[in-house]
Scaffold this motif. Structure first.
Motif, PDB file in Angstrom:
ATOM      1  N   VAL A   1       1.702  -2.228   0.808  1.00 30.50           N
ATOM      2  CA  VAL A   1       2.228  -3.588   0.997  1.00 30.50           C
ATOM      3  C   VAL A   1       3.137  -3.968  -0.171  1.00 30.50           C
TER       4      VAL A   1
ATOM      5  N   LYS B   1       0.668  -7.847   7.072  1.00 34.28           N
ATOM      6  CA  LYS B   1       1.234  -8.202   5.769  1.00 34.28           C
ATOM      7  C   LYS B   1       2.643  -7.667   5.574  1.00 34.28           C
TER       8      LYS B   1
ATOM      9  N   LYS C   1       7.163  -4.863   0.075  1.00 36.41           N
ATOM     10  CA  LYS C   1       7.674  -6.160  -0.395  1.00 36.41           C
ATOM     11  C   LYS C   1       8.730  -5.991  -1.482  1.00 36.41           C
TER      12      LYS C   1
END
Length: 154
Positions: A96, A133, A100
């Motif tokens: 994740v 996510k 990001k």
């Protein structure tokens, strides 16, 4: 100038990683995307009283060597030269974080080994943990894809 999209391939030292990387490279060859390898070393060894530093160093060296071999094979077969990064921590969390940080990431690829018992338990957990996510497709590539299928992607 716009950055080109990228494919993130999450690997471990299992046999599913090789096919996942080759799949990503063929996809990149067709789309013009770049390929980035992410290896996550779980930090469970840090609880060891005396050997944690040595174990961590050994795991990192083994992972770096494995990635070099994967990159060499991928380049020979597809002409694509992936970049790589090694993170330490929880696998799902680090995937994740990487997605990001890489604003150009367009796809995350995981390999599925037919011989690994843990894949049947680990992959669903990772998928569930990261699925809501990240805002890119999560692709699971089975180890039994043959080279003819892969080469048709390009």
């Amino acid at each position: 100038m716009t950055q080109k999209s990228s494919i993130l391939v999450c690997i471990d030292v299992g046999s599913g990683s090789d096919i996942a990387l080759r799949y990503a490279c063929y996809k990149a060859k067709k789309t013009g995307f770049s390929v980035h390898i992410l290896a996550v070393i779980e930090s469970s060894y840090k609880g060891l009283l005396f050997a944690s530093r040595a174990v961590g160093k050994d795991k990192k060296m083994h992972t770096e060597e494995y990635i070099r071999d994967l990159i060499k094979k991928a380049k020979e077969e597809t002409g694509i030269i992936p970049t790589s990064k090694i993170r330490e921590g929880d696998i799902a969390t680090e995937i994740v974080n990487e997605v990001k940080e890489d604003k150009d990431c367009s796809m995350v690829i995981l390999g599925k080994s037919s011989t690994s018992i843990s894949d049947n338990t680990v992959l669903p957990v990772i998928s569930r943990k990261i699925g809501n996510k990240i805002k890119v497709p999560l692709v699971v590539v089975p180890e039994n894809m043959d080279k003819n299928y892969l080469s048709r992607l390009a």
